[in-house]
Design a protein around this motif. Structure first.
Motif, PDB file in Angstrom:
ATOM      1  N   VAL A 226      12.149  52.228  49.104  1.00  0.00           N
ATOM      2  CA  VAL A 226      11.648  53.207  48.144  1.00  0.00           C
ATOM      3  C   VAL A 226      10.668  52.531  47.190  1.00  0.00           C
ATOM      4  O   VAL A 226      10.966  51.478  46.624  1.00  0.00           O
ATOM      5  CB  VAL A 226      12.804  53.841  47.324  1.00  0.00           C
ATOM      6  CG1 VAL A 226      12.265  54.719  46.204  1.00  0.00           C
ATOM      7  CG2 VAL A 226      13.709  54.639  48.241  1.00  0.00           C
ATOM      8  N   ALA A 227       9.498  53.146  47.029  1.00  0.00           N
ATOM      9  CA  ALA A 227       8.543  52.681  46.021  1.00  0.00           C
ATOM     10  C   ALA A 227       9.027  53.195  44.671  1.00  0.00           C
ATOM     11  O   ALA A 227       8.867  54.372  44.365  1.00  0.00           O
ATOM     12  CB  ALA A 227       7.150  53.197  46.338  1.00  0.00           C
ATOM     13  N   MET A 228       9.651  52.326  43.896  1.00  0.00           N
ATOM     14  CA  MET A 228      10.335  52.761  42.675  1.00  0.00           C
ATOM     15  C   MET A 228       9.456  52.590  41.437  1.00  0.00           C
ATOM     16  O   MET A 228       8.856  51.535  41.231  1.00  0.00           O
ATOM     17  CB  MET A 228      11.630  51.964  42.501  1.00  0.00           C
ATOM     18  CG  MET A 228      12.541  52.510  41.425  1.00  0.00           C
ATOM     19  SD  MET A 228      13.283  54.089  41.882  1.00  0.00           S
ATOM     20  CE  MET A 228      14.459  53.547  43.122  1.00  0.00           C
TER      21      MET A 228
ATOM     22  N   VAL B 157      11.325  57.946  40.990  1.00  0.00           N
ATOM     23  CA  VAL B 157      10.961  57.808  39.580  1.00  0.00           C
ATOM     24  C   VAL B 157      12.240  57.941  38.764  1.00  0.00           C
ATOM     25  O   VAL B 157      12.907  58.976  38.823  1.00  0.00           O
ATOM     26  CB  VAL B 157       9.936  58.882  39.136  1.00  0.00           C
ATOM     27  CG1 VAL B 157       9.491  58.618  37.704  1.00  0.00           C
ATOM     28  CG2 VAL B 157       8.735  58.913  40.075  1.00  0.00           C
ATOM     29  N   ILE B 158      12.577  56.910  37.996  1.00  0.00           N
ATOM     30  CA  ILE B 158      13.854  56.912  37.292  1.00  0.00           C
ATOM     31  C   ILE B 158      13.706  56.225  35.930  1.00  0.00           C
ATOM     32  O   ILE B 158      13.009  55.213  35.824  1.00  0.00           O
ATOM     33  CB  ILE B 158      14.939  56.223  38.150  1.00  0.00           C
ATOM     34  CG1 ILE B 158      16.335  56.486  37.612  1.00  0.00           C
ATOM     35  CG2 ILE B 158      14.676  54.734  38.288  1.00  0.00           C
ATOM     36  CD1 ILE B 158      17.445  56.089  38.578  1.00  0.00           C
ATOM     37  N   PRO B 159      14.326  56.770  34.882  1.00  0.00           N
ATOM     38  CA  PRO B 159      14.300  56.098  33.578  1.00  0.00           C
ATOM     39  C   PRO B 159      15.216  54.871  33.574  1.00  0.00           C
ATOM     40  O   PRO B 159      16.204  54.821  34.306  1.00  0.00           O
ATOM     41  CB  PRO B 159      14.835  57.160  32.608  1.00  0.00           C
ATOM     42  CG  PRO B 159      14.802  58.446  33.356  1.00  0.00           C
ATOM     43  CD  PRO B 159      14.943  58.089  34.806  1.00  0.00           C
TER      44      PRO B 159
ATOM     45  N   LEU C  27       7.782  61.872  50.257  1.00  0.00           N
ATOM     46  CA  LEU C  27       8.834  62.472  49.437  1.00  0.00           C
ATOM     47  C   LEU C  27       8.854  61.792  48.077  1.00  0.00           C
ATOM     48  O   LEU C  27       8.900  60.569  47.979  1.00  0.00           O
ATOM     49  CB  LEU C  27      10.195  62.301  50.118  1.00  0.00           C
ATOM     50  CG  LEU C  27      11.381  62.952  49.404  1.00  0.00           C
ATOM     51  CD1 LEU C  27      11.368  64.465  49.642  1.00  0.00           C
ATOM     52  CD2 LEU C  27      12.698  62.350  49.887  1.00  0.00           C
ATOM     53  N   VAL C  28       8.817  62.606  47.030  1.00  0.00           N
ATOM     54  CA  VAL C  28       8.957  62.127  45.654  1.00  0.00           C
ATOM     55  C   VAL C  28      10.279  62.667  45.128  1.00  0.00           C
ATOM     56  O   VAL C  28      10.584  63.843  45.304  1.00  0.00           O
ATOM     57  CB  VAL C  28       7.787  62.620  44.769  1.00  0.00           C
ATOM     58  CG1 VAL C  28       7.973  62.155  43.325  1.00  0.00           C
ATOM     59  CG2 VAL C  28       6.449  62.142  45.327  1.00  0.00           C
ATOM     60  N   TYR C  29      11.062  61.799  44.483  1.00  0.00           N
ATOM     61  CA  TYR C  29      12.359  62.260  44.000  1.00  0.00           C
ATOM     62  C   TYR C  29      12.797  61.419  42.807  1.00  0.00           C
ATOM     63  O   TYR C  29      12.075  60.519  42.371  1.00  0.00           O
ATOM     64  CB  TYR C  29      13.391  62.237  45.130  1.00  0.00           C
ATOM     65  CG  TYR C  29      14.052  60.898  45.364  1.00  0.00           C
ATOM     66  CD1 TYR C  29      15.417  60.737  45.163  1.00  0.00           C
ATOM     67  CD2 TYR C  29      13.314  59.788  45.774  1.00  0.00           C
ATOM     68  CE1 TYR C  29      16.032  59.510  45.366  1.00  0.00           C
ATOM     69  CE2 TYR C  29      13.916  58.579  45.980  1.00  0.00           C
ATOM     70  CZ  TYR C  29      15.278  58.427  45.773  1.00  0.00           C
ATOM     71  OH  TYR C  29      15.881  57.218  45.967  1.00  0.00           O
ATOM     72  N   GLY C  30      13.996  61.693  42.295  1.00  0.00           N
ATOM     73  CA  GLY C  30      14.452  61.077  41.062  1.00  0.00           C
ATOM     74  C   GLY C  30      14.907  59.643  41.125  1.00  0.00           C
ATOM     75  O   GLY C  30      15.351  59.097  40.109  1.00  0.00           O
ATOM     76  N   GLY C  31      14.830  58.998  42.280  1.00  0.00           N
ATOM     77  CA  GLY C  31      15.041  57.567  42.366  1.00  0.00           C
ATOM     78  C   GLY C  31      16.460  57.098  42.580  1.00  0.00           C
ATOM     79  O   GLY C  31      16.696  55.901  42.754  1.00  0.00           O
TER      80      GLY C  31
ATOM     81  N   GLU D 200       8.774  61.343  30.787  1.00  0.00           N
ATOM     82  CA  GLU D 200       7.855  60.556  31.624  1.00  0.00           C
ATOM     83  C   GLU D 200       8.218  60.688  33.096  1.00  0.00           C
ATOM     84  O   GLU D 200       7.338  60.754  33.959  1.00  0.00           O
ATOM     85  CB  GLU D 200       7.911  59.084  31.219  1.00  0.00           C
ATOM     86  CG  GLU D 200       7.232  58.753  29.908  1.00  0.00           C
ATOM     87  CD  GLU D 200       7.351  57.266  29.599  1.00  0.00           C
ATOM     88  OE1 GLU D 200       6.713  56.460  30.305  1.00  0.00           O
ATOM     89  OE2 GLU D 200       8.085  56.914  28.662  1.00  0.00           O
ATOM     90  N   ARG D 201       9.522  60.730  33.382  1.00  0.00           N
ATOM     91  CA  ARG D 201       9.977  60.875  34.761  1.00  0.00           C
ATOM     92  C   ARG D 201       9.426  62.163  35.371  1.00  0.00           C
ATOM     93  O   ARG D 201       8.847  62.154  36.458  1.00  0.00           O
ATOM     94  CB  ARG D 201      11.507  60.891  34.799  1.00  0.00           C
ATOM     95  CG  ARG D 201      12.110  61.033  36.180  1.00  0.00           C
ATOM     96  CD  ARG D 201      13.582  61.409  36.083  1.00  0.00           C
ATOM     97  NE  ARG D 201      14.407  60.776  37.093  1.00  0.00           N
ATOM     98  CZ  ARG D 201      15.704  60.982  37.229  1.00  0.00           C
ATOM     99  NH1 ARG D 201      16.339  61.786  36.410  1.00  0.00           N
ATOM    100  NH2 ARG D 201      16.390  60.367  38.165  1.00  0.00           N
ATOM    101  N   LYS D 202       9.623  63.282  34.664  1.00  0.00           N
ATOM    102  CA  LYS D 202       9.176  64.573  35.199  1.00  0.00           C
ATOM    103  C   LYS D 202       7.663  64.629  35.332  1.00  0.00           C
ATOM    104  O   LYS D 202       7.140  65.158  36.321  1.00  0.00           O
ATOM    105  CB  LYS D 202       9.697  65.705  34.317  1.00  0.00           C
ATOM    106  CG  LYS D 202      11.204  65.886  34.397  1.00  0.00           C
ATOM    107  CD  LYS D 202      11.697  66.979  33.487  1.00  0.00           C
ATOM    108  CE  LYS D 202      11.576  66.578  32.027  1.00  0.00           C
ATOM    109  NZ  LYS D 202      12.137  67.578  31.108  1.00  0.00           N
ATOM    110  N   ALA D 203       6.965  64.092  34.334  1.00  0.00           N
ATOM    111  CA  ALA D 203       5.501  64.120  34.386  1.00  0.00           C
ATOM    112  C   ALA D 203       4.976  63.304  35.563  1.00  0.00           C
ATOM    113  O   ALA D 203       4.058  63.730  36.269  1.00  0.00           O
ATOM    114  CB  ALA D 203       4.925  63.595  33.072  1.00  0.00           C
ATOM    115  N   MET D 204       5.582  62.142  35.802  1.00  0.00           N
ATOM    116  CA  MET D 204       5.119  61.307  36.918  1.00  0.00           C
ATOM    117  C   MET D 204       5.463  61.937  38.258  1.00  0.00           C
ATOM    118  O   MET D 204       4.654  61.909  39.196  1.00  0.00           O
ATOM    119  CB  MET D 204       5.719  59.905  36.826  1.00  0.00           C
ATOM    120  CG  MET D 204       5.242  58.987  37.943  1.00  0.00           C
ATOM    121  SD  MET D 204       5.796  57.263  37.772  1.00  0.00           S
ATOM    122  CE  MET D 204       4.676  56.705  36.488  1.00  0.00           C
TER     123      MET D 204
END
Length: 198
Positions: free
Chosen positions: A83-85, A67-69, A40-44, A93-97
């Motif tokens: 969570v692998a943050m 993935v979070i700014p 699962l990939v999500y906004g962190g 960058e968040r959306k691209a990653m």
């Protein structure tokens, strides 16, 4: 599940929403992702539907990547254990990653940010920047007004009929994951830009 389909990205609210069914669906998504051997990939974040989906996936043994700014890390209470943050500088960058790390997108109920992420993923698919499916998980009809808007855009000549199917919908988690795993871009979708030109 296809060998090339390994991770699903979820776009969803940083709040739980007004109906218990939204949280229940986020929880089920996390569980079923794990049951299918997916990541699962999500906004962190640790809050709202984001946190609920991540917690459920972690508890069921799935790989979870956030993935979070920097600017949202404290505001959204970045998720801790398990969570692998990835902490990035900007929302872009968040959306691209998130897109790079995943093989398809499920859109749960959410607000402005959820909608913006989903529409950008659709735009990238429309332009051929990426060939990954986008499924709106239509819990209690949440996405019906938006999907009707897409139909209206098509009727008014702003979305080509062959591109409208890029915005898929499902009413169950299982159906959403099945549609992502089976997704192939419609033949009408031609690459206009390379991924590095997004």
């Amino acid at each position: 599940m296809s060998g090339s389909f390994k991770r699903v990205c979820v776009f969803c609210g940083s709040m739980p929403g007004a109906r218990p069914s939204y949280a229940e669906s986020a929880r089920e998504l996390g569980r079923v992702v794990a049951q299918r051997g997916l990541g699962l990939v999500y906004g962190g974040g640790a809050v709202g539907l984001m946190g609920i989906a991540a917690d459920a996936a972690l508890q069921a043994g799935a790989e979870v990547i956030g993935v979070i700014p920097h600017g949202l890390l404290k505001r959204e209470v970045g998720h801790g254990g398990g969570v692998a943050m990835h902490v990035v500088d900007t929302m872009h960058e968040r959306k691209a990653m998130m897109a790079e790390l995943s093989d398809g997108f499920i859109v749960l109920p959410g607000g402005f940010g959820t909608l913006e992420e989903a529409v950008e993923a659709l735009t990238w698919a429309q332009l051929g920047i990426q060939a990954k499916g986008v499924v709106f998980l239509d819990i209690d009809g949440f996405w019906q007004p938006f999907l009707r808007t897409l139909d209206f855009m098509q009727e008014e000549g702003f979305v080509r009929p062959g591109q409208r199917p890029l915005a898929m919908q499902a009413t169950t988690v299982e159906e959403a994951l099945d549609k992502l795993a089976a997704f192939r871009p419609p033949p009408e979708v031609q690459p206009w830009l390379r991924p590095d030109q997004a």
